[in-house]
Motif scaffolding. Structure first.
Motif, PDB file in Angstrom:
ATOM      1  N   HIS A  20       0.927  -1.302  -0.038  1.00  0.00           N
ATOM      2  CA  HIS A  20      -0.169  -0.042   0.088  1.00  0.00           C
ATOM      3  C   HIS A  20       0.998   1.295  -0.103  1.00  0.00           C
ATOM      4  N   GLY A  38      -8.703   1.249  -3.174  1.00  0.00           N
ATOM      5  CA  GLY A  38      -8.857  -0.105  -2.831  1.00  0.00           C
ATOM      6  C   GLY A  38      -8.824  -0.358  -1.257  1.00  0.00           C
ATOM      7  N   GLN A  39      -9.121  -1.453  -0.681  1.00  0.00           N
ATOM      8  CA  GLN A  39      -9.129  -1.749   0.748  1.00  0.00           C
ATOM      9  C   GLN A  39      -7.870  -1.907   1.194  1.00  0.00           C
ATOM     10  N   LYS A  41      -5.652  -3.526   3.838  1.00  0.00           N
ATOM     11  CA  LYS A  41      -5.521  -4.550   4.491  1.00  0.00           C
ATOM     12  C   LYS A  41      -4.379  -4.630   5.591  1.00  0.00           C
ATOM     13  N   LYS A  83      -9.571  -1.886  12.102  1.00  0.00           N
ATOM     14  CA  LYS A  83     -10.836  -2.822  11.613  1.00  0.00           C
ATOM     15  C   LYS A  83     -10.689  -3.843  12.668  1.00  0.00           C
TER      16      LYS A  83
END
Length: 124
Positions: A20, A38-39, A41, A83
Motif C-alpha cells: 500500500h 482499494g481496501q 488490509k 478494523k
C-alpha cells in the motif's frame, strides 16, 4: 498528473513487499492524507507485531517517530482506520498501548480500537 502530487509517500510493507502507498500533504493540498484506491488490509510497520508490547499510533509519521526512538510501533491509517479483522494480528502481543491524537476523531478512534482489542489494550 501525479496521483501523489506534492506529498510525502509512506509505503506499507508486508513480508518485504510494498502492499500500500499513502501520501501526506505538507501544504495547502487537500485531502491531507491520500491513499491508493482499494481496501487497506495492513497496518503500517506490522513487523513490530512480533514484540510482546506494541504501541498503535495514528498514522505513519507518528509511528515512524516512535520507531526512531526505539519503540515497537504500528500505525493505523487514520483515526477510524482500525478494523475488527486487524485484531488477530495482535495475538502475539501481551500489552497494546493505543496512542492517537487528542482531537475528537482521535479520541473516538482510540476508544473504538480499545473496544475491538479488549483487555490487553490501554489508552495513553
Amino acid at each position: 498528473y501525479d496521483f501523489f502530487y506534492k506529498r510525502i509517500i509512506f509505503p506499507t510493507f508486508a513480508r518485504g513487499i510494498v502492499v500500500h502507498l499513502s501520501g501526506r500533504s505538507f501544504g495547502e493540498h487537500e485531502p491531507k492524507y491520500l491513499h491508493l484506491p482499494g481496501q487497506i488490509k495492513h497496518l503500517y510497520n506490522e513487523s513490530a507485531l512480533f514484540e510482546p508490547k506494541v504501541i498503535i499510533a495514528e498514522g505513519a509519521p507518528d509511528c515512524l517517530t516512535l520507531v526512531q526512538h526505539g519503540l515497537p510501533a504500528v500505525g493505523v491509517l487514520g483515526a477510524g482506520g482500525f478494523k475488527p479483522e486487524y485484531s488477530v494480528k495482535f495475538n502475539r502481543c501481551q500489552k497494546i498501548y493505543i496512542c492517537f491524537d487528542p482531537d475528537k476523531s482521535g479520541i473516538n478512534g482510540a476508544i473504538k480500537t480499545a473496544e475491538i482489542l479488549g483487555e490487553k489494550s490501554l489508552l495513553v
